[in-house]
Design a protein around this motif. Structure first.
Motif, PDB file in Angstrom:
ATOM      1  N   TRP A  90      46.992  44.464  37.428  1.00 57.19           N
ATOM      2  CA  TRP A  90      45.986  43.914  38.351  1.00 57.19           C
ATOM      3  C   TRP A  90      46.512  42.643  39.016  1.00 57.19           C
ATOM      4  O   TRP A  90      46.408  42.484  40.230  1.00 57.19           O
ATOM      5  CB  TRP A  90      44.688  43.616  37.606  1.00 57.19           C
ATOM      6  CG  TRP A  90      43.547  43.295  38.533  1.00 57.19           C
ATOM      7  CD1 TRP A  90      42.606  44.163  38.995  1.00 57.19           C
ATOM      8  CD2 TRP A  90      43.231  42.013  39.114  1.00 57.19           C
ATOM      9  NE1 TRP A  90      41.724  43.512  39.830  1.00 57.19           N
ATOM     10  CE2 TRP A  90      42.085  42.193  39.922  1.00 57.19           C
ATOM     11  CE3 TRP A  90      43.807  40.742  39.029  1.00 57.19           C
ATOM     12  CZ2 TRP A  90      41.498  41.161  40.641  1.00 57.19           C
ATOM     13  CZ3 TRP A  90      43.226  39.703  39.767  1.00 57.19           C
ATOM     14  CH2 TRP A  90      42.088  39.915  40.549  1.00 57.19           C
ATOM     15  N   TYR A 155      36.142  50.056  41.642  1.00 56.90           N
ATOM     16  CA  TYR A 155      35.655  48.775  41.125  1.00 56.90           C
ATOM     17  C   TYR A 155      36.775  47.840  40.683  1.00 56.90           C
ATOM     18  O   TYR A 155      36.665  46.628  40.835  1.00 56.90           O
ATOM     19  CB  TYR A 155      34.641  49.009  40.001  1.00 56.90           C
ATOM     20  CG  TYR A 155      33.315  49.411  40.595  1.00 56.90           C
ATOM     21  CD1 TYR A 155      32.399  48.439  40.983  1.00 56.90           C
ATOM     22  CD2 TYR A 155      33.002  50.746  40.842  1.00 56.90           C
ATOM     23  CE1 TYR A 155      31.205  48.783  41.587  1.00 56.90           C
ATOM     24  CE2 TYR A 155      31.814  51.099  41.452  1.00 56.90           C
ATOM     25  CZ  TYR A 155      30.917  50.116  41.826  1.00 56.90           C
ATOM     26  OH  TYR A 155      29.751  50.454  42.441  1.00 56.90           O
ATOM     27  N   ALA A 156      37.839  48.402  40.157  1.00 61.47           N
ATOM     28  CA  ALA A 156      38.868  47.523  39.598  1.00 61.47           C
ATOM     29  C   ALA A 156      39.883  47.080  40.642  1.00 61.47           C
ATOM     30  O   ALA A 156      40.403  45.971  40.587  1.00 61.47           O
ATOM     31  CB  ALA A 156      39.582  48.218  38.438  1.00 61.47           C
ATOM     32  N   PRO A 159      38.182  46.294  45.512  1.00 63.04           N
ATOM     33  CA  PRO A 159      37.601  45.028  45.990  1.00 63.04           C
ATOM     34  C   PRO A 159      38.643  44.038  46.475  1.00 63.04           C
ATOM     35  O   PRO A 159      38.373  43.225  47.372  1.00 63.04           O
ATOM     36  CB  PRO A 159      36.869  44.499  44.755  1.00 63.04           C
ATOM     37  CG  PRO A 159      36.471  45.730  44.019  1.00 63.04           C
ATOM     38  CD  PRO A 159      37.631  46.683  44.190  1.00 63.04           C
ATOM     39  N   LEU A 160      39.838  44.104  45.930  1.00 60.21           N
ATOM     40  CA  LEU A 160      40.895  43.195  46.387  1.00 60.21           C
ATOM     41  C   LEU A 160      41.175  43.371  47.876  1.00 60.21           C
ATOM     42  O   LEU A 160      41.486  42.412  48.576  1.00 60.21           O
ATOM     43  CB  LEU A 160      42.172  43.442  45.593  1.00 60.21           C
ATOM     44  CG  LEU A 160      42.256  42.713  44.247  1.00 60.21           C
ATOM     45  CD1 LEU A 160      43.429  43.225  43.443  1.00 60.21           C
ATOM     46  CD2 LEU A 160      42.398  41.204  44.499  1.00 60.21           C
ATOM     47  N   GLU A 181      38.421  34.688  38.762  1.00 64.68           N
ATOM     48  CA  GLU A 181      37.045  35.218  38.799  1.00 64.68           C
ATOM     49  C   GLU A 181      37.046  36.693  39.187  1.00 64.68           C
ATOM     50  O   GLU A 181      36.314  37.506  38.622  1.00 64.68           O
ATOM     51  CB  GLU A 181      36.203  34.433  39.817  1.00 64.68           C
ATOM     52  CG  GLU A 181      35.887  33.010  39.410  1.00 64.68           C
ATOM     53  CD  GLU A 181      35.265  32.192  40.546  1.00 64.68           C
ATOM     54  OE1 GLU A 181      34.841  31.062  40.283  1.00 64.68           O
ATOM     55  OE2 GLU A 181      35.220  32.694  41.705  1.00 64.68           O
ATOM     56  N   ALA A 182      37.878  37.015  40.182  1.00 60.22           N
ATOM     57  CA  ALA A 182      37.946  38.406  40.629  1.00 60.22           C
ATOM     58  C   ALA A 182      38.472  39.295  39.513  1.00 60.22           C
ATOM     59  O   ALA A 182      37.962  40.392  39.279  1.00 60.22           O
ATOM     60  CB  ALA A 182      38.833  38.524  41.868  1.00 60.22           C
ATOM     61  N   TYR A 183      39.480  38.784  38.801  1.00 54.78           N
ATOM     62  CA  TYR A 183      40.004  39.587  37.695  1.00 54.78           C
ATOM     63  C   TYR A 183      38.915  39.843  36.659  1.00 54.78           C
ATOM     64  O   TYR A 183      38.758  40.968  36.168  1.00 54.78           O
ATOM     65  CB  TYR A 183      41.212  38.917  37.029  1.00 54.78           C
ATOM     66  CG  TYR A 183      41.565  39.644  35.762  1.00 54.78           C
ATOM     67  CD1 TYR A 183      42.085  40.936  35.817  1.00 54.78           C
ATOM     68  CD2 TYR A 183      41.264  39.108  34.515  1.00 54.78           C
ATOM     69  CE1 TYR A 183      42.329  41.656  34.664  1.00 54.78           C
ATOM     70  CE2 TYR A 183      41.515  39.821  33.355  1.00 54.78           C
ATOM     71  CZ  TYR A 183      42.041  41.094  33.439  1.00 54.78           C
ATOM     72  OH  TYR A 183      42.254  41.823  32.311  1.00 54.78           O
ATOM     73  N   GLN A 184      38.151  38.817  36.329  1.00 54.46           N
ATOM     74  CA  GLN A 184      37.074  38.990  35.341  1.00 54.46           C
ATOM     75  C   GLN A 184      36.072  40.049  35.803  1.00 54.46           C
ATOM     76  O   GLN A 184      35.644  40.907  35.029  1.00 54.46           O
ATOM     77  CB  GLN A 184      36.338  37.667  35.102  1.00 54.46           C
ATOM     78  CG  GLN A 184      36.905  36.841  33.956  1.00 54.46           C
ATOM     79  CD  GLN A 184      37.149  37.666  32.685  1.00 54.46           C
ATOM     80  OE1 GLN A 184      36.371  38.539  32.319  1.00 54.46           O
ATOM     81  NE2 GLN A 184      38.270  37.406  32.033  1.00 54.46           N
ATOM     82  N   ALA A 185      35.712  39.981  37.093  1.00 55.08           N
ATOM     83  CA  ALA A 185      34.761  40.962  37.637  1.00 55.08           C
ATOM     84  C   ALA A 185      35.339  42.364  37.522  1.00 55.08           C
ATOM     85  O   ALA A 185      34.643  43.317  37.135  1.00 55.08           O
ATOM     86  CB  ALA A 185      34.427  40.622  39.085  1.00 55.08           C
ATOM     87  N   ALA A 186      36.630  42.485  37.846  1.00 61.28           N
ATOM     88  CA  ALA A 186      37.274  43.796  37.792  1.00 61.28           C
ATOM     89  C   ALA A 186      37.245  44.346  36.364  1.00 61.28           C
ATOM     90  O   ALA A 186      36.840  45.492  36.131  1.00 61.28           O
ATOM     91  CB  ALA A 186      38.712  43.696  38.294  1.00 61.28           C
ATOM     92  N   ASP A 188      35.346  43.360  33.793  1.00 62.26           N
ATOM     93  CA  ASP A 188      33.971  43.581  33.333  1.00 62.26           C
ATOM     94  C   ASP A 188      33.413  44.908  33.839  1.00 62.26           C
ATOM     95  O   ASP A 188      32.610  45.550  33.174  1.00 62.26           O
ATOM     96  CB  ASP A 188      33.053  42.448  33.815  1.00 62.26           C
ATOM     97  CG  ASP A 188      33.299  41.154  33.038  1.00 62.26           C
ATOM     98  OD1 ASP A 188      33.960  41.218  31.984  1.00 62.26           O
ATOM     99  OD2 ASP A 188      32.829  40.094  33.494  1.00 62.26           O
ATOM    100  N   SER A 189      33.830  45.295  35.031  1.00 56.96           N
ATOM    101  CA  SER A 189      33.244  46.504  35.624  1.00 56.96           C
ATOM    102  C   SER A 189      33.762  47.781  34.971  1.00 56.96           C
ATOM    103  O   SER A 189      33.094  48.811  35.010  1.00 56.96           O
ATOM    104  CB  SER A 189      33.495  46.545  37.126  1.00 56.96           C
ATOM    105  OG  SER A 189      34.867  46.786  37.377  1.00 56.96           O
TER     106      SER A 189
END
Lengths: 192, 192
Positions: A90, A155-156, A159-160, A181-186, A188-189
């Motif tokens: 990622w 989702y993972a 979004p990038l 933050e984006a990595y965490q969202a990815a 988490d999803s």
DNA sequence: TAAAAAAGAATGAACATTCATTTTTTTTAA
DNA sequence: TTAAAAAAAATGAATGTTCATTCTTTTTTA
């Protein structure tokens, strides 16, 4: 400088010009004459390297797609734990999309429009196999949700592209913190 | 049928033809002559309703964007709890993107290419305000991660576009179960 | 000096837009 | 109410431009 190197340089210049012009104007609003001018070459010369305009764009897509996935998986080790392996891939992808923005924008435009021949796009997808393998392992180990690759990708990874386009448009400036933050969202999803 | 209704019908036919042709071929590969033919109208007639090709596409974008957000927020109540409110909006958006696929595809193409005048796209963004308000409330109540609207949008909403495009290409068929999985991924990615 | 590569100019097709007419609708006046 | 006249809407056929591609000539390389 040998003949071969000169040819390679010329081809690279054409690919580079294609990316820049298509990014800014789109495929059909990019005339061959402008590509030629930007690459410092006669329009006729393009046809020594590429069959026609469609072929030029197809090849450009394939080139950049390969460069992209090579970068993404360069440090990947199929034996590391799933979570760690995912974080590594990622972040490599994020790095590429944000540092090598021109190339990534071009890929995004190709993937979101009918610009590229569908058969060529299909080939490009195969390059992602290491990531799909990782996800398969993650599902088996019950680390990743038991959902389809498409959903995980949506989702993972995808979004990038949106964030990159927004950054290119000047809507935001992505800092280290945003990436985290984006990595965490990815994660988490898709994590279980 | 009155004159006015006839004009409206004709304009609608032009907008509809524009969407279908641009979806399949892209902006620049869609000649005015084809749009005219599909709308059963002379090419010259288009210019009675629209200034030029760019104006036709801009107006089409604005029309559909309004339709989209109207649908998305039609059942929204700003007083419901954040989680519930988000689920409602998300599912309305999902419904629109999957049922009204042609229109949603058109918006996606406009948002991912330099096809639309940037000023027009900016206007379109304002329509999303109710969702941004909900997120602001969610952050204050510590229900939603304290990250920017762009990030929330990238993970909570944008993946639907990717899934929609994949479905349109025939790569997958989204069932009720997939939608539910996608919703979970969306919520997991932004919830605190 | 022959072959290959590159160039610039030429070609013909496609296209957005406009133009000169025709058709349809509305208004006017008997 | 009707029909002639005026206005508006719509049309198909130009127009002029842009562009991908090819052709002929020139330059470079072997």
């Amino acid at each position: 400088m040998g003949k071969l190197q000169k040819s390679i340089d010329k081809r690279n210049a054409l690919v580079k010009a294609t990316i820049e012009l298509v990014n800014n104007n789109g495929f059909h609003a990019t005339p061959m004459s402008k590509i030629a001018k930007m690459a410092d070459v006669s329009p006729a010369t393009i046809y020594l390297y590429f069959e026609n305009k469609q072929d030029l764009v197809n090849q450009t897509y394939m080139d950049i797609k390969a460069e992209y996935t090579n970068f993404a998986f360069a440090t990947h080790n199929p034996n590391t734990p799933v979570k760690e392996g995912f974080e590594n891939i990622w972040k490599r992808i994020a790095e590429f999309k944000l540092k090598d923005c021109e190339n990534a924008m071009f890929l995004a435009q190709c993937d979101n429009t009918p610009m590229i021949d569908e058969s060529i796009r299909q080939k490009g997808i195969k390059h992602l196999q290491p990531l799909l393998d990782l996800w398969e392992r993650g599902r088996n180990e019950q680390v990743i949700k038991p959902v389809s690759d498409y959903l995980l990708y949506a989702y993972a990874i995808n979004p990038l592209s949106f964030l990159m386009i927004s950054q290119k448009r000047g809507a935001l400036q992505l800092s280290k913190k945003h990436i985290e933050e984006a990595y965490q969202a990815a994660w988490d999803s898709i994590k279980l």
